[in-house]
Structure formats: C-alpha cells, structure tokens
Design a protein around this motif. Structure first.
Motif, short mmCIF file in Angstrom:
data_model
loop_
_atom_site.label_atom_id
_atom_site.label_comp_id
_atom_site.label_asym_id
_atom_site.label_seq_id
_atom_site.Cartn_x
_atom_site.Cartn_y
_atom_site.Cartn_z
N GLY A 1 44.04 44.09 34.66
CA GLY A 1 44.90 44.10 33.66
C GLY A 1 45.72 42.98 33.51
O GLY A 1 45.91 42.26 32.47
N ILE A 2 45.97 42.12 34.62
CA ILE A 2 46.80 40.98 34.45
C ILE A 2 45.79 39.84 34.04
O ILE A 2 46.36 39.24 33.10
N ARG A 3 44.66 39.70 34.68
CA ARG A 3 43.66 38.72 34.19
C ARG A 3 43.38 38.64 32.73
O ARG A 3 43.40 37.74 32.08
N PHE A 4 43.47 39.88 32.17
CA PHE A 4 42.94 39.91 30.82
C PHE A 4 43.97 40.25 29.56
O PHE A 4 43.71 40.51 28.68
N ASN B 1 37.45 34.65 42.01
CA ASN B 1 36.70 35.75 41.17
C ASN B 1 37.71 36.97 41.03
O ASN B 1 37.30 38.05 40.76
N TRP B 2 39.12 36.99 41.13
CA TRP B 2 39.75 38.15 41.54
C TRP B 2 40.08 38.75 40.16
O TRP B 2 39.73 38.21 39.04
N GLY B 3 40.33 39.88 40.21
CA GLY B 3 40.57 40.82 39.03
C GLY B 3 39.32 40.95 37.96
O GLY B 3 39.58 41.13 36.74
N ARG B 4 38.12 41.08 38.65
CA ARG B 4 36.95 41.32 37.96
C ARG B 4 36.25 42.49 38.03
O ARG B 4 34.88 42.60 37.63
N ASP B 5 36.47 43.47 39.05
CA ASP B 5 35.81 44.51 39.48
C ASP B 5 35.53 45.22 38.21
O ASP B 5 34.54 46.12 38.25
N PHE B 6 36.59 45.56 37.39
CA PHE B 6 36.15 46.37 36.23
C PHE B 6 36.57 45.58 34.78
O PHE B 6 37.49 45.79 34.03
N ASP B 7 35.73 44.46 34.57
CA ASP B 7 35.95 43.66 33.40
C ASP B 7 35.57 44.05 32.39
O ASP B 7 35.58 43.01 31.20
N GLU B 8 34.56 45.03 32.00
CA GLU B 8 34.02 45.38 30.82
C GLU B 8 35.05 45.74 29.84
O GLU B 8 35.91 46.52 30.15
N MET B 9 35.23 45.20 28.88
CA MET B 9 36.06 45.56 27.80
C MET B 9 35.45 46.64 26.95
O MET B 9 34.44 46.61 26.28
#
Length: 167
Positions: free
Chosen positions: A2-5, A151-159
């Motif tokens: 949530g922070i990353r995106f 690569n932090w914050g990408r575990d669930f990065d599918e929009m």
C-alpha cells in the motif's frame, strides 16, 4: 504494498476496526502542514462494547500519518516482523533515526472496541511478552533505519482496480 503504490503525498495508517472519535485525518494532515519532516500519531482508547475503557487514559498509538517520501526512505514497514505487535513501534523508531520527528496528538482520538474478555487479554499482553529480549530490542531499537531490500512491498503488487483509469 500500500505504501509503495500509494499516489498521494501523505500516508495514513490505522487499524481497520478503529472508530474515529473526531476528524483524525484532518487534525493530523493540518498539523503536518505546519510541521514538515514530522510524523503524527493519534491516541487510541481501548473500550468494551458498552464504552468502558480498559486503561485509565487513551494511549499514543493506533494511527500514524507521515509523508510518503519518509516511508520510502526507510523502505516501509519491516517485513521480517511476522507476529502482531511491534511493527508500529519499529517504524516510528526508524523514522526518528532518519530525523523525522514525532508529534503525538491527543486530539486525534480513535476507539478500538472489543469484548471484556479480549480487552483483559490485551491488557495482559501489554504487561508481558513472550518474545525474547533481543527481538524486543530489535523492534524498539533497530540497528538500521532501512530494514528491507530494494524489492520491498511487492508481495501482492497486482493491481486489481485502478481508480485513475476507470470512472
């Protein structure tokens, strides 16, 4: 993730079950306008469903608002903390390590309601912990302000839904 995106300048984090007792978002955001390079925390009152508080006064936890750039600088929440609790303490400590100062706002009040039984367990949990001292030390007094890899914050990065591209 949530922070990353996120797309805004400020990030606000609180528990989804928290009740706002006043306009917490406005209070925190307005304060940050006048205090750059700070983060705000609200206060939380743990209550049962009848409105009785478990503590004699609200605690300075329960929410945080900060500029996204500061969270990016420390690479977000420490993804190695897997058990509930300590993640908010850790992120506040790491923000302070990079010079972002805390403002605890007692007028930004949230309420968390639970049964008397759950509140008693919570109070006992705050008194004692089953975590080893070295884990507690690493949470409260981290050795490095940056805890994750690039690569932090990408575990669930599918929009799944992008409000910018859909009316």
């Amino acid at each position: 993730v949530g922070i990353r995106f996120s797309t805004k300048k400020y990030i606000f984090v609180c528990s989804p079950e928290s009740e706002f007792q006043n306009d917490v978002l406005y209070i925190m955001r307005k304060t940050l306008h006048f205090y750059p390079d700070h983060f705000t925390t609200g206060y939380i009152d743990f209550q049962d469903f009848n409105g009785s508080s478990v503590y004699s006064y609200p605690l300075p936890y329960g929410s945080i608002m900060v500029e996204k750039k500061h969270l990016i600088a420390i690479k977000g929440y420490d993804e190695s903390i897997h058990k509930w609790g300590g993640d908010d303490d850790n992120i506040r400590a790491r923000l302070e390590m990079i010079g972002v100062k805390r403002l605890s706002l007692s007028n930004a009040l949230l309420v968390h309601r639970e049964s008397q039984e759950e509140l008693a367990k919570r109070k006992d949990k705050h008194r004692a912990t089953n975590r080893p001292p070295e884990i507690i030390k690493s949470i409260l007094y981290p050795s490095n302000s940056i805890s994750n890899c690039d690569n932090w914050g990408r575990d669930f990065d599918e929009m799944s839904y992008d409000w910018k591209s859909k009316p």
